[in-house]
Design an enzyme around this catalytic site. Sequence first.
Site, short mmCIF file in Angstrom:
data_model
loop_
_atom_site.label_atom_id
_atom_site.label_comp_id
_atom_site.label_asym_id
_atom_site.label_seq_id
_atom_site.Cartn_x
_atom_site.Cartn_y
_atom_site.Cartn_z
N HIS A 52 -3.47 4.27 -2.38
CA HIS A 52 -4.46 3.36 -1.78
C HIS A 52 -5.11 4.03 -0.57
O HIS A 52 -6.32 3.91 -0.35
CB HIS A 52 -3.79 2.07 -1.29
CG HIS A 52 -3.14 1.26 -2.37
ND1 HIS A 52 -1.78 1.10 -2.46
CD2 HIS A 52 -3.68 0.53 -3.37
CE1 HIS A 52 -1.50 0.30 -3.48
NE2 HIS A 52 -2.63 -0.04 -4.06
N LEU B 20 0.82 -1.21 0.00
CA LEU B 20 0.00 0.00 0.00
C LEU B 20 0.86 1.27 0.00
O LEU B 20 1.93 1.31 0.59
CB LEU B 20 -0.92 0.00 1.23
CG LEU B 20 -1.88 -1.18 1.34
CD1 LEU B 20 -2.79 -1.02 2.55
CD2 LEU B 20 -2.71 -1.37 0.07
#
Length: 282
Positions: A39, A35
């Site tokens: 995100h 991530l």
Amino acid sequence: MLPRLFKTGASLEAFLRPPRRAGKRVGFVPTMGALHAGHLSLVRRARRECGAVVVSIFVNPTQFGRGEDFGRYPRTLKRDLELLAALKPDAVFAPGEAEMYPPEAATWVEVEGPLTRRLEGAFRPGHFRGVATVVAGLFLLVRPDRAYFGLKDYQQYLVVRKMVRDLHFPLKVVGCPTERERDGLALSSRNRYLDPEERRLAPLLHRSLERAGELLRREGLPVGEVLRRARAPLREGGFHIDYFSLVDPETLAGLKGPALPALAVAAVRLGRTRLIDNLLIR
Ligand code: PAF
């Protein structure tokens, strides 16, 4: 506190029963992990708009072609959970491969036609079939009311939106703006593959898309000439261009003449790293 982690659809379903009964809107952010701030912006948006938020983390083998980076794709679950903690999603769904693809699974979801044949589809055969299949499976397990996708993967967003319409999934697909580094490089889990010299060069991709936009908007040049001028610095910088095109933002068909809105869209390779990016020109 780390978010609640679920490995099976059944346990996630049981967990989501009370919020669903209470009438809470379920927001869903599908990811392959590793991530980054892009995100996290999707999770933040889902948090703002939904009463319950689920993030999935699953590196989907079926969307990687032979010779692509499935084996070396970063898997950083512990760090991902730490990053998510601050945003307080209700649940993280991280199924194993056997949960997503039951043994001897033989069913595919395929969005046919030009939308999946163009651009990425031409360079990554089978990619969108893998994406549509896993996203359909995730939608059926999570049963969200809204699903959030980053527009860096613009074609993926269009393909998922079409699948949702064609198969009557009862949910809304929300496309969210691309997050960028200060120098313009679109955030991507694959940026971590870049060595320092490649990282220095990488923002040229975004700058070239902007250049294409300026040339198209301001100077009214023919499309071929716009593309030739916008691609030139990439070639000089040692980028290998898979495609660099001006297309219709709905159909992804190549522009025949100067028309707005248009999407400037590109995939390039810098050393072993493949980068994609796009820019909507209004
Ligand atoms: O965009 C991604 O990270 C993936 O393609 C997705 C949507 C999670 C499906 O595996």
